[in-house]
Design a protein around this motif. Structure first.
Motif, PDB file in Angstrom:
ATOM      1  N   LYS A 193       0.793  -1.186  -0.048  1.00 16.64           N
ATOM      2  CA  LYS A 193       0.101  -0.113   0.038  1.00 16.64           C
ATOM      3  C   LYS A 193       1.017   1.194  -0.050  1.00 16.64           C
ATOM      4  O   LYS A 193       0.801   2.252  -0.953  1.00 16.64           O
ATOM      5  CB  LYS A 193      -1.072  -0.190   1.041  1.00 16.64           C
ATOM      6  CG  LYS A 193      -1.657  -1.127   1.282  1.00 16.64           C
ATOM      7  CD  LYS A 193      -2.964  -1.347   0.361  1.00 16.64           C
ATOM      8  CE  LYS A 193      -3.536  -2.732   0.445  1.00 16.64           C
ATOM      9  NZ  LYS A 193      -2.901  -3.913   0.611  1.00 16.64           N
ATOM     10  N   THR A 194       1.780   1.475   1.004  1.00 18.21           N
ATOM     11  CA  THR A 194       2.742   2.566   0.918  1.00 18.21           C
ATOM     12  C   THR A 194       4.055   2.133   1.410  1.00 18.21           C
ATOM     13  O   THR A 194       4.037   1.305   2.555  1.00 18.21           O
ATOM     14  CB  THR A 194       2.194   3.456   2.111  1.00 18.21           C
ATOM     15  OG1 THR A 194       1.981   3.211   3.415  1.00 18.21           O
ATOM     16  CG2 THR A 194       0.930   4.188   1.464  1.00 18.21           C
ATOM     17  N   THR A 198       1.717  -3.583   3.618  1.00 16.43           N
ATOM     18  CA  THR A 198       0.737  -4.554   3.117  1.00 16.43           C
ATOM     19  C   THR A 198      -0.658  -4.303   3.578  1.00 16.43           C
ATOM     20  O   THR A 198      -1.508  -4.581   3.206  1.00 16.43           O
ATOM     21  CB  THR A 198       1.059  -5.760   2.781  1.00 16.43           C
ATOM     22  OG1 THR A 198       1.222  -6.439   4.168  1.00 16.43           O
ATOM     23  CG2 THR A 198       2.273  -5.921   1.936  1.00 16.43           C
ATOM     24  N   SER A 199      -0.616  -3.685   5.094  1.00 17.69           N
ATOM     25  CA  SER A 199      -1.754  -3.403   5.924  1.00 17.69           C
ATOM     26  C   SER A 199      -2.660  -2.483   5.360  1.00 17.69           C
ATOM     27  O   SER A 199      -2.308  -1.560   4.936  1.00 17.69           O
ATOM     28  CB  SER A 199      -1.205  -3.333   7.287  1.00 17.69           C
ATOM     29  OG  SER A 199      -0.670  -2.268   7.539  1.00 17.69           O
ATOM     30  N   TRP A 200      -3.971  -2.935   5.409  1.00 19.50           N
ATOM     31  CA  TRP A 200      -4.917  -1.954   5.089  1.00 19.50           C
ATOM     32  C   TRP A 200      -4.981  -0.767   6.011  1.00 19.50           C
ATOM     33  O   TRP A 200      -5.436   0.276   5.525  1.00 19.50           O
ATOM     34  CB  TRP A 200      -6.393  -2.780   5.151  1.00 19.50           C
ATOM     35  CG  TRP A 200      -6.501  -3.879   4.082  1.00 19.50           C
ATOM     36  CD1 TRP A 200      -5.753  -4.023   3.243  1.00 19.50           C
ATOM     37  CD2 TRP A 200      -7.501  -4.461   3.888  1.00 19.50           C
ATOM     38  NE1 TRP A 200      -6.224  -4.947   2.622  1.00 19.50           N
ATOM     39  CE2 TRP A 200      -7.479  -5.196   2.692  1.00 19.50           C
ATOM     40  CE3 TRP A 200      -8.959  -4.613   4.553  1.00 19.50           C
ATOM     41  CZ2 TRP A 200      -8.489  -6.113   2.328  1.00 19.50           C
ATOM     42  CZ3 TRP A 200      -9.749  -5.407   4.018  1.00 19.50           C
ATOM     43  CH2 TRP A 200      -9.726  -6.266   2.988  1.00 19.50           C
ATOM     44  N   SER A 201      -4.401  -0.763   7.312  1.00 16.03           N
ATOM     45  CA  SER A 201      -4.287   0.091   8.130  1.00 16.03           C
ATOM     46  C   SER A 201      -3.564   1.231   7.902  1.00 16.03           C
ATOM     47  O   SER A 201      -3.296   2.194   8.406  1.00 16.03           O
ATOM     48  CB  SER A 201      -4.292  -0.114   9.574  1.00 16.03           C
ATOM     49  OG  SER A 201      -3.156  -0.826   9.745  1.00 16.03           O
ATOM     50  N   SER A 202      -2.479   0.893   6.797  1.00 15.11           N
ATOM     51  CA  SER A 202      -1.621   1.636   6.430  1.00 15.11           C
ATOM     52  C   SER A 202      -2.090   2.740   5.283  1.00 15.11           C
ATOM     53  O   SER A 202      -1.054   3.816   4.839  1.00 15.11           O
ATOM     54  CB  SER A 202      -0.252   1.083   5.722  1.00 15.11           C
ATOM     55  OG  SER A 202      -0.795   0.599   4.594  1.00 15.11           O
ATOM     56  N   GLU A 241     -11.364  -5.764  13.574  1.00 14.50           N
ATOM     57  CA  GLU A 241     -10.526  -4.650  13.619  1.00 14.50           C
ATOM     58  C   GLU A 241     -10.341  -4.110  12.536  1.00 14.50           C
ATOM     59  O   GLU A 241      -9.886  -2.742  12.566  1.00 14.50           O
ATOM     60  CB  GLU A 241      -9.074  -4.844  14.510  1.00 14.50           C
ATOM     61  CG  GLU A 241      -8.172  -5.967  13.699  1.00 14.50           C
ATOM     62  CD  GLU A 241      -7.233  -6.446  14.523  1.00 14.50           C
ATOM     63  OE1 GLU A 241      -6.115  -6.390  14.365  1.00 14.50           O
ATOM     64  OE2 GLU A 241      -7.507  -7.364  15.290  1.00 14.50           O
ATOM     65  N   LEU A 242     -10.621  -4.200  11.477  1.00 16.03           N
ATOM     66  CA  LEU A 242     -10.535  -3.622  10.102  1.00 16.03           C
ATOM     67  C   LEU A 242     -11.935  -3.183   9.603  1.00 16.03           C
ATOM     68  O   LEU A 242     -12.069  -2.841   8.340  1.00 16.03           O
ATOM     69  CB  LEU A 242      -9.939  -4.459   9.229  1.00 16.03           C
ATOM     70  CG  LEU A 242      -8.226  -4.459   9.347  1.00 16.03           C
ATOM     71  CD1 LEU A 242      -7.785  -5.707   8.315  1.00 16.03           C
ATOM     72  CD2 LEU A 242      -7.564  -3.250   9.603  1.00 16.03           C
ATOM     73  N   GLY A 346      -1.687 -10.485   5.734  1.00 16.79           N
ATOM     74  CA  GLY A 346      -1.116  -9.273   5.588  1.00 16.79           C
ATOM     75  C   GLY A 346      -1.481  -8.076   5.247  1.00 16.79           C
ATOM     76  O   GLY A 346      -1.356  -6.998   5.142  1.00 16.79           O
ATOM     77  N   ILE A 347      -3.251  -8.177   5.722  1.00 14.79           N
ATOM     78  CA  ILE A 347      -4.013  -7.137   5.032  1.00 14.79           C
ATOM     79  C   ILE A 347      -4.060  -6.256   6.314  1.00 14.79           C
ATOM     80  O   ILE A 347      -3.710  -6.447   7.460  1.00 14.79           O
ATOM     81  CB  ILE A 347      -5.606  -7.503   4.934  1.00 14.79           C
ATOM     82  CG1 ILE A 347      -6.093  -8.329   6.163  1.00 14.79           C
ATOM     83  CG2 ILE A 347      -5.393  -8.703   3.804  1.00 14.79           C
ATOM     84  CD1 ILE A 347      -7.582  -8.596   5.833  1.00 14.79           C
TER      85      ILE A 347
END
Length: 347
Positions: A193-194, A198-202, A241-242, A346-347
């Protein structure tokens, strides 16, 4: 005139009358009878009413919150056998064969069926509900049905254990969970992602998260060999949590949830606490996402299974206390068609 100071020792000694705080008889002090008499207090100064008199107990019991048990809601539930059955066998049938060009005297070509059995072992577990006579009476004074609360606590403990069994199985037995069955396909890794994250929270951009779900569907579609389409009923399992990512909005005011519903109108999005690192209590080492087809060709893809919901054993009554064993059992989660699920970490 009688004197209280002289009489007090005799009252206490002969009659057992003790009047702490009393200093004199009323008549020992002169009164002016031509005016309203004034009587001074002969007891200790007032200190107010006992605190318990103006104290109340609210009748509503406030129960401590615990993580919800959602395994059966997400993966389904069935009763199989009972607690005396230790092994269940699931028959699996597969057609095989080949065909050749027809000829009146051609002997080639063959078809057959192959049968196999997959085993699962049950796990039975227990807890105790215990209560004493005096503690039950004292709790009753506080408007708490202590016996009922002890049994409710026991049922809750067993429910939590069943939920863990459904999700992670039990080590040492052929009893596996929905998240760790060895027959499940290998998980693929989420996209960056950034930076290297790879996490969605990033990120807060749904356009960066959406491709992960497309990739997951592509893997599932390939494994199902054309048995599903974008219109097929699907279930997407995400870590609780997501859940906030569903509200992520792009530059056109479209949320991630809107994008998913448009692409897969029959996909149900559900949230599982144990699928995330934070809420799993250490059982999960990485956030995981699953996409599966709940039913294929009239057969459910997955189900949790139990032997007994709850068994209340004999009440053991002692002199001033009692206890009762409570038990439950299950087979974990059975993935009948592991190829009908795809996973991503890894999301």
């Amino acid at each position: 005139m009688a004197s209280f100071q002289k009489d007090a020792p005799r009252l206490a000694q002969d009659w057992g009358i003790n009047l702490p705080g009393v200093t004199h008889y009323v008549g020992e002090r002169g009164n002016a009878y031509d005016a309203a008499p004034a009587f001074g207090a002969v007891t200790a100064p007032n200190s107010g009413i006992p605190a318990v008199i103006n104290t109340m107990v609210d009748p509503q019991l406030i129960r401590q919150l615990v993580t919800p048990t959602k395994s059966e809601e997400i993966y389904g539930s069935q009763k199989k056998g009972d607690r005396a059955i230790k092994t269940v066998m699931f028959p699996v049938i597969e057609a095989s064969g080949y065909a050749v060009a027809y000829g009146d005297y051609e002997q080639a070509g063959d078809s057959s069926a192959n049968a196999n059995w997959v085993n699962r072992q049950s796990f039975t577990f227990q807890t105790w509900a215990k209560y004493g006579d005096l503690e039950s009476e004292m709790m009753g004074m506080g408007s708490i049905d202590w016996v009922a609360e002890q049994r409710t606590a026991g049922a809750s403990v067993l429910e939590k254990q069943q939920n863990l069994l459904n999700l992670f199985g039990i080590s040492g037995l052929e009893n596996y969970g929905a998240l760790n069955d060895p027959a499940l396909p290998a998980a693929i890794t989420a996209s960056v992602k950034t930076g290297t994250a790879t996490s969605w929270s990033s990120t807060s951009d749904p356009n960066l998260i959406y491709p992960d779900i497309v990739t997951l569907f592509a893997a599932l579609n390939k494994a199902m060999m054309g048995n599903i389409t974008n219109q097929t009923r699907l279930k997407l399992v995400l870590p609780s949590e997501l859940s906030q990512v569903m509200a992520y909005t792009n530059q056109f005011g479209i949320t991630l949830e809107d994008m998913l519903k448009k692409a897969w109108p029959n996909m149900e999005i559900v949230f599982l606490p144990e699928a995330g690192v934070t809420m799993s209590g250490g059982y999960t080492s990485a956030n995981v996402m699953q996409m599966f087809v709940p039913e294929v060709d009239g057969v459910e893809t997955v189900t949790t299974a139990f032997t007994e919901r709850l068994t209340m054993h004999r009440l053991e009554q002692y002199s001033t206390n009692a206890r009762q064993k409570m038990s439950r059992g299950g087979w974990g989660t059975i993935w009948k068609r592991p190829m009908a699920v795809a996973q991503m970490v890894g999301i």
